[in-house]
Design a protein around this motif. Structure first.
Motif, PDB file in Angstrom:
ATOM      1  N   LEU A  32     -15.082  15.170 -37.728  1.00 25.08           N
ATOM      2  CA  LEU A  32     -16.023  14.266 -38.351  1.00 25.08           C
ATOM      3  C   LEU A  32     -17.325  14.204 -37.709  1.00 25.08           C
ATOM      4  O   LEU A  32     -18.570  14.317 -38.139  1.00 25.08           O
ATOM      5  N   VAL A  33     -17.042  14.030 -36.372  1.00 24.57           N
ATOM      6  CA  VAL A  33     -18.247  13.955 -35.350  1.00 24.57           C
ATOM      7  C   VAL A  33     -18.915  15.261 -35.214  1.00 24.57           C
ATOM      8  O   VAL A  33     -20.253  15.219 -35.448  1.00 24.57           O
ATOM      9  N   ALA A  34     -18.278  16.296 -35.601  1.00 26.03           N
ATOM     10  CA  ALA A  34     -19.006  17.773 -35.425  1.00 26.03           C
ATOM     11  C   ALA A  34     -19.756  17.825 -36.931  1.00 26.03           C
ATOM     12  O   ALA A  34     -20.812  18.388 -36.748  1.00 26.03           O
ATOM     13  N   VAL A  35     -19.115  17.557 -38.102  1.00 26.93           N
ATOM     14  CA  VAL A  35     -19.791  17.534 -39.248  1.00 26.93           C
ATOM     15  C   VAL A  35     -21.148  16.683 -39.235  1.00 26.93           C
ATOM     16  O   VAL A  35     -22.150  17.279 -39.630  1.00 26.93           O
ATOM     17  N   LEU A  36     -20.711  15.596 -38.740  1.00 30.24           N
ATOM     18  CA  LEU A  36     -22.125  14.460 -38.757  1.00 30.24           C
ATOM     19  C   LEU A  36     -22.988  14.815 -37.849  1.00 30.24           C
ATOM     20  O   LEU A  36     -24.234  14.860 -38.217  1.00 30.24           O
TER      21      LEU A  36
END
Length: 159
Positions: A32-36
């Motif tokens: 999720l952090v990588a996508v955001l």
């Protein structure tokens, strides 16, 4: 043979830190952090501000490192075993390094540190020579509950 192999202990407890995030949750958070981080990264890259993408990648890497360190730290534990003639404290850190301390139950004291509201903030096993912090990773209620149960068992061992 020693007493430990013949009899059951008077008290035994394994203290572990509370961790609410498992392996699957760890992966979900990192993805999720990588996508955001990718969304603004694409926008900055298209605007020609490509160095920002590296900093966003660094943010993701630092969050991964911090969470991984927290998970490793969550693997530590302490085992407290009270026999009629001996108290054993086995402390294992996140890397698996063990420290075993033995005490005579007649000469060890459980010291409970409290704040101004009488909440338990720290536990110590204290002798003349040593002072070992016990259950440092526990919350206040867990420390208080453990202190009550262990303190009672330690008093019974001295009788």
């Amino acid at each position: 043979m020693t007493t430990q192999t013949q009899a059951r202990p008077l008290f035994a407890a394994k203290l572990t830190p509370h961790r609410s995030l498992g392996r699957k949750g760890f992966r979900v958070v990192i993805v999720l952090v990588a996508v955001l981080a990718t969304i603004p990264g694409i926008i900055f890259f298209s605007m020609g501000a490509w160095p920002i993408v590296g900093f966003l990648g660094l943010d993701v890497a630092l969050i991964w490192w911090a969470m991984r360190s927290s998970q490793r730290d969550g693997k530590r534990y302490e085992e407290v075993t009270l026999w009629p003639d001996q108290l054993e404290l086995k402390q294992v850190d996140g890397a698996g390094k063990e420290t075993l301390s033995r005490f005579n139950p007649y000469f060890v004291k459980l010291v409970v540190d409290r704040d101004y509201n009488e909440r338990t903030v720290a536990l110590h096993l204290r002798t003349r020579e040593r002072d070992i912090v016990l259950g440092q990773f526990l919350n206040q209620d867990e420390k208080s509950s453990f202190a009550k149960a262990f303190g009672t068992a330690l008093k019974r061992a001295r009788v």
